[in-house]
Structures are given as C-alpha cells and as structure tokens.
Design an enzyme around this catalytic site. Sequence first.
Site, PDB file in Angstrom:
ATOM      1  N   ASP A 262      37.930  27.013  33.586  1.00 28.82           N
ATOM      2  CA  ASP A 262      38.547  28.099  34.364  1.00 28.82           C
ATOM      3  C   ASP A 262      38.319  27.880  35.859  1.00 28.82           C
ATOM      4  O   ASP A 262      38.797  28.667  36.678  1.00 28.82           O
ATOM      5  CB  ASP A 262      37.978  29.448  33.925  1.00 28.82           C
ATOM      6  CG  ASP A 262      38.630  29.920  32.635  1.00 28.82           C
ATOM      7  OD1 ASP A 262      39.689  29.381  32.262  1.00 28.82           O
ATOM      8  OD2 ASP A 262      38.069  30.827  31.983  1.00 28.82           O
TER       9      ASP A 262
ATOM     10  N   ASP B  30      42.908  29.920  22.479  1.00 31.22           N
ATOM     11  CA  ASP B  30      41.695  30.227  23.249  1.00 31.22           C
ATOM     12  C   ASP B  30      40.576  30.712  22.322  1.00 31.22           C
ATOM     13  O   ASP B  30      40.813  31.059  21.164  1.00 31.22           O
ATOM     14  CB  ASP B  30      42.060  31.310  24.287  1.00 31.22           C
ATOM     15  CG  ASP B  30      41.144  31.307  25.494  1.00 31.22           C
ATOM     16  OD1 ASP B  30      40.095  30.635  25.463  1.00 31.22           O
ATOM     17  OD2 ASP B  30      41.477  31.994  26.488  1.00 31.22           O
TER      18      ASP B  30
END
Length: 766
Positions: free
Chosen positions: A570, A502
Amino acid sequence: MPRFELGENGAHISWAGTSYVLGVLGQGHLVHGYFGPELARADLTHLVRPVGVSYLPSLPIDREELAAFARLWGPLPGSVAGAAMPRPVYSPDLLPLEFPGFGAGPLRIPACLIRAEDGTFATRFVFREQRLVDGAPGPEGLPWVREIPGAVAARTLQVDLVDECTGALVTLSYVPVPGIPVLLRWARITNTGTKAFQVEQMCSASFDLPGAELDLVTLNGSWARERTIHRRPLAPGLQQVESRDGSSSREHSPWIALCEPRAGERDGNVWSLSLMYSGNHVHRVEVDPHGSARVQAGINPFAFAATIAPGDTFDTPAAALTFSADGFGGLSANYHRFVREALLPPRWRDRDRPVVINSWEAYYFDVTPAKLVDLARLGAEVGAELLVLDDGWFKGRHDDTTSLGDWTPDPGKFPEGLGPVADAVGGAGLAFGIWIEPEMVSPDSDLYRAHPDWVLSVPGRPSTQARNQLVLDMANPEVVEYLFGVFSDLLSSANITYVKWDMNRKMSEVGSPSTGDQGTVAHRYMLGVYSLLGRLTERFPEVLFEGCAGGGGRFDLGMLAYTPQYWTSDQTDAVERQRIQRGTTLFAPPETIGAHVSAVPNHQVGRVTPALTRGLTAVGFNFGFELDLAGENAEDRKVYAGISALYKRHRALFRRGRFYRYLPEDVAGESVAAGVPRPVAGGGRCAWGFVAPDKGSALVFAFQAVAGANSDGGFVRVWGLDESAVYRDVERDMPFDPVFLRERGFWIPPSAGDYQARYWILEREE
Ligand code: DGJ
C-alpha cells in the site's frame, strides 16, 4: 535434462549447472552430501558399509567410509581425534542429516518432530529405499508447478525413511526443474503403524551447509514497508524468520538466502530456499558448535500439531531451493525463470498485462458510476487499459465498518448493478475489474447474521475484530463451497475481466467450530483458500486474478501459482517503492510486482516527487495508475501518457528480459526498524535494468533520492550486455561500449533537486 545417478549408497541429481548429492551411511542415516555447482560425478563409492551395531552415544565408523565422507563434506567433527583411536567414532547429531528426527540420536533442530501416542518424543529415521518416478507429483491441495518446461523429462527422486517404533514413513520428493537451477522439495508422512501419533513439526526441506562463515539475508518489514532487505552474519544457535498471523505475512517473507560474505549482485555463492506457501511459515538456520549450518523451511511448528491416524498421510507444502555462483543477480534470475516458466498459471505466463487504473487512492470508498466512467475516460488518455473498481462497491459499504460478505452491488451506488458500469467503462475503451475480499466477513453483514458459526472462533472466547472484520472459517468446506457459488455468480453477472483478491487482517482465535483437529486449522484454512482460488481461476480462465493482502502481505510463491500478479504494497511513494520493489525482485519477476503511479503529496508519507520519477519507478513492473486524474495538471498527465507509451513499447522486454539490480551492487541490508530508507551508497541512489533475452536491447533506470551540494554525480555500472557488440543510447544518440558500461557505467549528472530519475534505452548496433 536432469540426470539422476542412483546408487545403493546415495544419489546425485545434476541439472542446469547444479548438483545435489545425498548419501546413506551404514547406520541408515540419510545425509546431505552437496548442493552447489554441477559435479561431473559424486563420490558415493564408500558411503554405505555396515558398521558397528550401536549408534548411541557415538557411532563406530569405518575408516574408508570416514574418508569418503570427508571428501564430500570435510572431516566429521570429533573424528579427527578419533583417527588416532583404534575405531574412530562419531555422534549422529554431528551428521549433516537430510531429514533429521529428534530424541533418538540427533539432537539438533529436527525436520520432523513426532509425539507418539504415549506422549514421548523419540524418532530415528532410517533409509529404506529410493526410486525415480516419472513426472512431478506434488503435494495434495497445495501450490505446485503446472506444465513445467520439458515436462516429459520431469522426474522425481523419492526417498523413503522410516521410524520403526512409531511406524512413521516419510517420503521425501526431489524435483529438479528441467533447464532451471531450481530444486523443488516436499515431504509426505504416512502412519504405517497401529497407533495415532502427532506431527508437531514437519519441514518441507532441510539440509546442512558446511561452514557457518555465511551471511543470512531475509526480507522483512511491515504494512507499507514490505520486503526490506536485511543482511547479517550467521551467529551460533538458531536464527529464524517466521509468521504466526495466518498468512505468510508482511513482517517476514517466506524466503531466505545464505551467502558468502563477499557475495554481491554479481559474484559469490548464494543458496536460497523459499516456501511455496501463504500461511504460517518458518525459515530457519541453526549453527552448531562445529560451524555447520542447518537450513530449513516449513509450516511454522508454532501452535501447530497434526494428528495422524493409522493409514493417514500429511503433505507439506513444497519449497523451492536454488543455488547461484553469480551472486544475488544470478539467484534472482533463477527464481524469475522458475516463476515465469513453471509456476505462474500457464495461460498468463507470456501474456501482456494490462495497464490498470485503480479507484482506491482516487476515491477510496466513495465510488459512483459517474466517477468511474470519468476515471476510465481520463485513464484512456494516459494509456490505461483496465479500470479496477476497488473497495466500496458492495451492499452498504461506505467505510470499513460493514458489509464484507455481502457481495452484491450497493443499490444506492449501483442501482442497475455492475453490468452498465462495466459497459460504460468499456465504451471509454477500458476493460473492467473488481475488488473482493472473499475470506472475510463484517459482523454487520447479512452473511454473518445468517451464519455466525462460519467464522474462525474458539468456544467461550469473544472473537477479536481487526479492521472491524472477522475471518471466515476457510477450513470448513461448506464455507468454501458457498463462496465458490457467490463469486461464480458475481463474475458471471457483468463483463468482469480482472479480480483483485484482498485479505486485510491477521488471524486470531484460530479455531474451526465445525471441523476436527484444531492443531491444523491455520493450515487447513490455507487449503480452503487454495481450493477456492483453484476452482475460480479454472472456472474463469480468462479472468486475470491479482493477489493482495493489505498491500503485499501474502506475496509469496504459493499465491503466484494462482495469481499471476500481486499488489506489492500500500506504499505508493516512489522513493519507498524503489526499496520495496528491489527487495521483492529477489524472488519475484517484475511483471508480477504491482506498481502504480499515485498522486502527490503521497498519501502514505506526504512526499512530493516529480511525475517522471513516479512513472519511471513503476514502469517495467506490473504497471498502472492509482489516482484521481481529474485532480492532475495537464503537464503531469502528459508525462503519465508518455510513461504508458514507454511501457507498451517495451512490455515484452519487461516481461521476458532478464532483470538486474545495478545499484547498490552489494545487496547491503537496510534498516528495518525505522521505515526510513537508509541512504544507500552514493547518496540514496538505486538503479535497475532489463536486458532482452537475445541482448539486442536493454533499458536502464536510475534514481537518486537526495541532491548533493557541490556533487559531481556518480555512475551506474551496467552488466549483462553482449560484450562483443556496441550499443546505442537511443534517446541521446550516443554509442556505448558494454565493457565500458560494465567497468565504469553511465554517468548520473548531479541532480538539480531531490528525487530525480533518468533512463537509458540501449539498442545493439548491427
Ligand atoms: C488493502 C489494499 O492493499 C488496498 O489496495 C485496497 O484494496 C484496500 N485494501 C481496500 O480496502
């Protein structure tokens, strides 16, 4: 196999139904001749002729040369009037220069801007030589193709241009990917002079398209609404998308396309270029007063300057160019083949991707061994094959305020380390994966306390925090070396077969305290990231790396060279996801596009959609789950298990088949401002499908956002099938003629309720 015709006066590359033509004019200008459907031969006969002496302010040009040039390009602006004059003239600025400099003739947007040591800007690139080299040498330390198909046949056209005053030698590389209509371009600049100069702009690729009656298509968005398609007609002047935040960004993807206004999914000419790079980029088009469009991609020149000492070189990242005469469907097929067959790490190209269950939306930071084992057990029941332990597992990490950089298991949560959890998850039948954010550090961490000088920073300025974190100085090789050690240890400490990498913040105070040339820090940061990724993926070849950047913030061709799959967004709401995934498929093949079934009400938008719709939205892509299954009712869990089974049955088709966007057919732009899906044609319908390489089977999915009163449904037209055959709709046991499907399509009955989805499985009848 690619064919190269090299003449004194230019070059013609033809491969996979495409031609790319370069010409050299008598003054030494390298001009772009053509990029489009394959030509039998390019007429370069008269392009080189010594003409005149001076080139400013206008060039004398030989009539024959002018005529030859016009055959390739159309009459040069200004030359028509000139035709009546004894010697026609043209201005070098009007030429479709292939790699323009600036300030010594050409004045339109340059591909390369050099500031000489005395501070002046004047570069005139003159053709020196071209040659064919075997293989496909790529830019140093940057994403590049590995084991490309027909690699033995891969060859590179290299073209040298020089600016005599500064000694700048630019070598342009052209690699037609064998069998795939994608052309890779990159450039190296070498200082062959005696004084240092600064490169203030350096494109990877530049070319001019005649006629600006084109639409520009870009992919734009924000967190939770990445890669929304935006389409508008070209306008005079400069138009560009760029990123300045240190990543290729969620706001403006490093990808553009230009197309005829009539172009849709099936028809029309489309040109596209996309940088294979994950840092600051620019993709731009300048339309000149004569209607010529200069198209470019490269490292963003904004806040960039590279000092090149005598003897030094600088490499640009590569750009992937493609042309399709079959609209955006053809364009995406070109990119998908390129990514699948040439770009992804070879080991993962034709390999099943596991169905994951991710802990993030299930527990957020509150992860414990017991919960994980429970999730694995329930995950196994719905078909999951790998459990991902997301954020929250490492030392002291209970929220996002601390601990990034301290990559050892939290002793409170995992007193015995990760080994026993990985084993217990394995006992439930699932492989085990883990989340990391290597490039970041929390001020409240042992790493930061030990090395406060390892973050990007500018002397005398406080460092701005975002998500309570600072950015490590990846331009510093010492930092990269340290991280390689830390993550090598971590991946060796337990049976970890997957890593989610990430990167959750934008950069600020972009300075590298311990290294030189501050004008290239953001770029050297990316070189550090690629070096770490390259070394870790090589050291752990069996570990599946998934890219992520606060959702889909660095989803680009650069990362795909290392991470064979990417977390798309997301945003996990099905309706929003349909739009995001559709946009992403413009360049990325479905198996790289992370898509998870999540809980309702959805955590990002609060929308409640049926389990089947959530499942059908995700299946076919890089499929998985991201929810606390203990909170789901038995009926929905049954639906999830059914979707997993569907995925596994057709996994090879999803991964190898050709992907089609069926609805909407026009590749219309959507609102990027509101973040609300604009109702697409037919009341919020969208459809896509997968057709097996041999066309023996196909799966088609259709979605409808809102139900309409007194509606009679609608149709989804389906193409790409074998039109000499008949297909059977397996679920409904009905025959379908593919010509009928192409012209009329499947009927979508009026839906009872919003957010409905359905699918058709087609088998060709023998
Ligand atoms: C952002 C990612 O996109 C999410 O999936 C999750 O991993 C969080 N970061 C964790 O902090």
